[in-house]
Design a protein around this motif. Structure first.
Motif, mmCIF file in Angstrom:
data_model
loop_
_atom_site.group_PDB
_atom_site.id
_atom_site.type_symbol
_atom_site.label_atom_id
_atom_site.label_comp_id
_atom_site.label_asym_id
_atom_site.label_seq_id
_atom_site.Cartn_x
_atom_site.Cartn_y
_atom_site.Cartn_z
ATOM 1 N N GLN A 19 -37.275 29.767 -88.632
ATOM 2 C CA GLN A 19 -37.784 30.804 -87.740
ATOM 3 C C GLN A 19 -37.250 32.174 -88.203
ATOM 4 O O GLN A 19 -36.220 32.252 -88.874
ATOM 5 C CB GLN A 19 -37.316 30.527 -86.312
ATOM 6 C CG GLN A 19 -37.923 29.285 -85.693
ATOM 7 C CD GLN A 19 -39.391 29.456 -85.352
ATOM 8 O OE1 GLN A 19 -39.763 30.387 -84.669
ATOM 9 N NE2 GLN A 19 -40.228 28.553 -85.844
ATOM 10 N N GLU A 68 -35.279 32.367 -78.230
ATOM 11 C CA GLU A 68 -36.558 31.641 -78.152
ATOM 12 C C GLU A 68 -36.896 31.013 -79.516
ATOM 13 O O GLU A 68 -37.336 29.868 -79.603
ATOM 14 C CB GLU A 68 -37.659 32.641 -77.747
ATOM 15 C CG GLU A 68 -38.970 32.015 -77.374
ATOM 16 C CD GLU A 68 -39.982 33.088 -76.970
ATOM 17 O OE1 GLU A 68 -41.166 32.894 -77.268
ATOM 18 O OE2 GLU A 68 -39.579 34.123 -76.387
ATOM 19 N N ASP A 69 -36.668 31.783 -80.583
ATOM 20 C CA ASP A 69 -36.921 31.266 -81.935
ATOM 21 C C ASP A 69 -35.949 30.141 -82.280
ATOM 22 O O ASP A 69 -36.313 29.166 -82.932
ATOM 23 C CB ASP A 69 -36.802 32.392 -82.974
ATOM 24 C CG ASP A 69 -37.927 33.409 -82.851
ATOM 25 O OD1 ASP A 69 -39.051 33.011 -82.506
ATOM 26 O OD2 ASP A 69 -37.684 34.603 -83.102
ATOM 27 N N ILE A 71 -34.455 28.063 -80.193
ATOM 28 C CA ILE A 71 -34.854 26.856 -79.453
ATOM 29 C C ILE A 71 -36.039 26.182 -80.154
ATOM 30 O O ILE A 71 -36.086 24.953 -80.303
ATOM 31 C CB ILE A 71 -35.215 27.200 -77.978
ATOM 32 C CG1 ILE A 71 -33.988 27.730 -77.219
ATOM 33 C CG2 ILE A 71 -35.801 25.978 -77.262
ATOM 34 C CD1 ILE A 71 -32.823 26.787 -77.054
ATOM 35 N N ASN A 72 -37.001 26.984 -80.630
ATOM 36 C CA ASN A 72 -38.135 26.431 -81.389
ATOM 37 C C ASN A 72 -37.654 25.700 -82.638
ATOM 38 O O ASN A 72 -38.177 24.639 -82.995
ATOM 39 C CB ASN A 72 -39.107 27.547 -81.811
ATOM 40 C CG ASN A 72 -39.960 28.020 -80.649
ATOM 41 O OD1 ASN A 72 -40.121 27.309 -79.664
ATOM 42 N ND2 ASN A 72 -40.491 29.227 -80.738
ATOM 43 N N LYS A 96 -28.574 22.447 -75.788
ATOM 44 C CA LYS A 96 -29.339 23.618 -75.341
ATOM 45 C C LYS A 96 -28.899 24.079 -73.951
ATOM 46 O O LYS A 96 -28.729 25.272 -73.704
ATOM 47 C CB LYS A 96 -30.848 23.288 -75.320
ATOM 48 C CG LYS A 96 -31.487 23.266 -76.697
ATOM 49 C CD LYS A 96 -33.001 23.109 -76.634
ATOM 50 C CE LYS A 96 -33.415 21.726 -76.198
ATOM 51 N NZ LYS A 96 -34.879 21.523 -76.253
#
Length: 226
Positions: A19, A68-69, A71-72, A96
């Motif tokens: 990411q 957010e990236d 977690i992706n 997480k």
């Protein structure tokens, strides 16, 4: 903010699923006040909007990734592990929910990691092994009871970062005045790095290896004298 612009400009890298991230040095290249950059990053980190990672590059490099990236990135790794029918995958949910939410530093001790994961369920060594295998944790060489938080699949990108730096500096060092017009330099392709020239220029300007100055014909990039 410069951070969002650089995230959007992160180069697409073939065969590597990483990411977008931004180097701290790249932010320094675009903003004069480094202290303010660090303050802004700390504030965004406290608000759980991003994470800062110490990179295993042999230099004092830090990568910044929006949460957010990140977690992706974790979810992609977990999907691949699910396909291989691996065990102990519940640990990624614990990681997480309980570790990322409460531990903002770039590293964590074994005991604290164990305690935070225990908020999710009964922890075994195999759970921590899975986090290491997935590339979310790296054992520190100096102290095996300490781990760096890490970005999965970043190994080949780090290699490209190091090789691209050497290639760009070597190219400019071979020129008569160790300089080149920025417009011309940005068009060049690096042979040994998957990242584009803009990525490396920002990094080396921010870290002080290169400097820019204005001339009547445009901006020039020059090697910084020692």
């Amino acid at each position: 903010m410069a951070l969002q612009m650089m995230r959007a400009q992160f180069p697409r890298i073939e065969k590597v699923s990483v990411q977008p991230f931004v180097l701290r040095s790249q932010l320094y290249s675009s903003l004069k006040d480094r202290t303010q950059v660090d303050r802004d990053l700390e504030s965004l980190q406290r608000d759980r909007l991003l994470r800062i990672f110490k990179l295993n590059s042999g230099q004092d490099d830090h990568a910044i990734m929006f949460i957010e990236d990140y977690i992706n990135q974790i979810e992609r790794v977990v999907r691949r592990m699910e396909e291989k029918k691996q065990k102990y995958l519940i640990v990624f949910e614990w990681f997480k929910l309980h570790v990322l939410q409460s531990k903002l530093a770039t590293s964590i001790g074994h005991q604290e990691l164990w305690s935070l994961l225990s908020l999710g369920g009964k922890v075994k060594e195999e759970h921590i092994s899975q986090l290491i295998t997935a590339g979310l944790l790296i054992r520190q060489l100096i102290d095996p009871n300490m781990y760096w938080f890490s970005i999965p699949n970043i190994g080949s990108v780090l290699k490209g970062l190091s090789q691209g730096r050497k290639e760009l500096l070597s190219f400019l060092n071979r020129r008569k005045y160790k300089e080149m017009m920025l417009v011309s330099l940005e068009k060049k392709r690096l042979q040994f790095s998957p990242m584009d020239m803009r990525f490396h220029l920002r990094d080396l300007i921010g870290s002080g290896h290169l400097k820019t100055f204005q001339t009547p014909t445009g901006l020039v990039v020059r090697i910084t004298k020692d």
